[in-house]
Design a protein around this motif. Structure first.
Motif, PDB file in Angstrom:
ATOM      1  N   CYS A  15     -10.491  66.201 -59.402  1.00  0.00           N
ATOM      2  CA  CYS A  15      -9.170  66.804 -59.215  1.00  0.00           C
ATOM      3  C   CYS A  15      -8.096  66.245 -60.140  1.00  0.00           C
ATOM      4  CB  CYS A  15      -8.737  66.646 -57.760  1.00  0.00           C
ATOM      5  SG  CYS A  15      -9.719  67.643 -56.609  1.00  0.00           S
ATOM      6  N   THR A  98     -16.704  71.091 -61.171  1.00  0.00           N
ATOM      7  CA  THR A  98     -15.415  71.644 -61.583  1.00  0.00           C
ATOM      8  C   THR A  98     -14.471  70.510 -61.939  1.00  0.00           C
ATOM      9  OG1 THR A  98     -15.630  73.598 -60.149  1.00  0.00           O
ATOM     10  CG2 THR A  98     -13.415  73.026 -60.908  1.00  0.00           C
ATOM     11  N   LEU A 100     -10.583  69.889 -62.568  1.00  0.00           N
ATOM     12  CA  LEU A 100      -9.249  70.482 -62.415  1.00  0.00           C
ATOM     13  C   LEU A 100      -8.329  69.937 -63.490  1.00  0.00           C
ATOM     14  CD1 LEU A 100      -7.147  72.169 -60.906  1.00  0.00           C
ATOM     15  CD2 LEU A 100      -6.757  70.195 -59.401  1.00  0.00           C
ATOM     16  N   ALA A 141     -11.046  74.331 -64.197  1.00  0.00           N
ATOM     17  CA  ALA A 141     -10.050  75.032 -63.379  1.00  0.00           C
ATOM     18  C   ALA A 141      -8.686  74.499 -63.798  1.00  0.00           C
ATOM     19  CB  ALA A 141     -10.304  74.799 -61.897  1.00  0.00           C
ATOM     20  N   ALA A 143      -4.401  73.943 -62.781  1.00  0.00           N
ATOM     21  CA  ALA A 143      -3.147  74.051 -62.031  1.00  0.00           C
ATOM     22  C   ALA A 143      -2.056  74.338 -63.060  1.00  0.00           C
ATOM     23  CB  ALA A 143      -2.848  72.764 -61.263  1.00  0.00           C
ATOM     24  N   SER A 330     -10.974  62.006 -57.791  1.00  0.00           N
ATOM     25  CA  SER A 330     -10.296  62.231 -59.076  1.00  0.00           C
ATOM     26  C   SER A 330     -10.628  61.079 -60.009  1.00  0.00           C
ATOM     27  CB  SER A 330      -8.778  62.329 -58.885  1.00  0.00           C
ATOM     28  OG  SER A 330      -8.253  61.122 -58.357  1.00  0.00           O
ATOM     29  N   PHE A 365      -8.058  74.269 -52.242  1.00  0.00           N
ATOM     30  CA  PHE A 365      -7.914  75.275 -53.301  1.00  0.00           C
ATOM     31  C   PHE A 365      -8.639  76.586 -53.009  1.00  0.00           C
ATOM     32  CE2 PHE A 365      -7.687  71.081 -55.451  1.00  0.00           C
ATOM     33  CZ  PHE A 365      -6.392  71.169 -55.931  1.00  0.00           C
ATOM     34  N   ILE A 369     -12.222  77.467 -56.489  1.00  0.00           N
ATOM     35  CA  ILE A 369     -12.408  76.249 -57.262  1.00  0.00           C
ATOM     36  C   ILE A 369     -13.741  76.257 -58.001  1.00  0.00           C
ATOM     37  CG2 ILE A 369     -13.498  74.897 -55.421  1.00  0.00           C
ATOM     38  CD1 ILE A 369     -10.832  73.580 -57.851  1.00  0.00           C
TER      39      ILE A 369
END
Length: 372
Positions: A15, A98, A100, A141, A143, A330, A365, A369
């Protein structure tokens, strides 16, 4: 694709991965014509208004490089500027399903005095990342990033990209206004309408200037001082959102706190519940114990993971009430203090692993995600 057996066949969502442009010229195709000279310079000239390394130069001298030296792309450019190398250096070796993307260029936008310029830079950079990173590999992905400069323009950008495959959240950068302020309501409403989580990541300005949010007591004098107490700013904004009634106005809002730490929850939750129970009329917006809002609406990322000195401290760190439903993995790649996924995964209690690896990310999410 990374080995599906790398983490016991469990998907992993990272993340906090930071992309950068190779050069500010990368924004040229995405900037509106009237803004190109402002950010890039006219014919035969250059401009200082556009930048790749976003953080202000007048902050504390960093004791190291801000990035890992082994994260520099072989083909040149700053760390985090090559999606192919990010796959080779992070995603493949650690079996990340994934990653982010939380873009860094925007972190310098918080100091802009021109709200129109801030909105244009953020809009162009979002479009660049959608095309150059999300279009490169489905394991990325994004943000998209907005700030407090122009909440109406920010809301428009959220709605413009809210249904784009790979866009899963909104990175909201703060300056002087705390996250409970009503000026953010257009952003929160747009995020809820599009089913996107709000991501709060410290932007390098907090604790540096008298006009930005600072830890208790004032602006720290040294880098190490600021680094040690910066989580205070994150904790204050969590409580501010609860006490100002954000989640009664937007009951579907999800908020992900990145690089603010999480171990302080052990003292914050019982303290705020106790004070609320003794003096409920001091916060007319709060209709239930504040910790209930926190557990329902917030997630917290692991990096930077606090170092436990003993097994007992480790158990206490992961034993915070409700943490199993709030914690996200993360890495903070490619920064100098990147948390090695294998090291972090080894510390997470077995009964929490699936939630930290991916289930809590899906709760924050949604299933979007995962694109592959």
């Amino acid at each position: 694709m990374g080995s599906p057996d790398k983490n016991g066949g469990i998907p992993v969502v990272d993340c906090d991965v930071h992309p950068l442009m190779k050069n500010v010229e990368n924004l040229r195709p995405y900037l509106k014509k009237e803004w190109r000279d402002h950010f890039l310079g006219g014919i035969g000239g250059t401009s200082q208004n556009g930048f790749v390394f976003a953080r202000a130069r007048d902050r504390y001298p960093h004791p190291n490089t801000t990035y890992r030296l082994d994260s520099l792309p072989p083909e040149g450019g700053p760390a985090g500027s090559d999606p192919a190398f990010a796959i080779q250096d992070l995603i493949e070796p650690y079996g990340i399903t994934t990653a982010l993307l939380l873009p860094q260029e925007h972190y310098g936008v918080v100091r802009f005095g021109n709200s129109a310029a801030a909105a244009e830079f953020e809009r162009a950079n979002n479009e660049y990342l959608i095309e150059e990173w999300l279009g490169f590999d489905k394991r990325f992905a994004l943000a998209i990033t907005v700030s407090e400069h122009d909440p109406i323009a920010a809301a428009e950008d959220i709605r413009r990209h809210g249904n784009t495959p790979g866009v899963v959240g909104v990175q909201l950068l703060i300056n002087k206004n705390m996250l409970g302020a009503s000026c953010f309501d257009p952003i929160y409403k747009a995020a809820c309408d599009m089913g996107l989580a709000i991501v709060s990541h410290q932007n390098g300005g907090e604790g540096c200037y008298s006009y930005s949010q600072v830890p208790a007591g004032g602006v720290p004098r040294f880098y190490g001082e600021r680094h040690a107490i910066l989580p205070q700013v994150g904790a204050a904004n969590v409580l501010d959102m609860i006490m100002c009634g954000v989640f009664d106005r937007f009951p579907d809002l999800k908020v992900v706190m990145v690089e603010w730490g999480f171990t302080w929850l052990a003292s914050l939750m019982p303290r705020m519940d106790y004070l609320w129970s003794r003096h409920r009329d001091a916060s007319p917006y709060v209709t239930k114990p504040p910790s209930e809002y926190l557990r329902k609406h917030f997630k917290f990322a692991t990096q930077p993971l606090d170092e436990a000195s003993t097994p007992a401290e480790m158990r206490a760190m992961f034993g915070i009430d409700g943490l199993d439903d709030m914690l996200l993995f993360s890495s903070d790649y490619p920064h100098y203090d990147t948390d090695n996924p294998d090291v972090v995964f080894a510390k997470i209690p077995q009964e929490m692993k699936e939630k930290v690896y991916y289930r809590n990310a899906v709760d924050a999410f949604g299933s979007r995600i995962f694109r592959q």
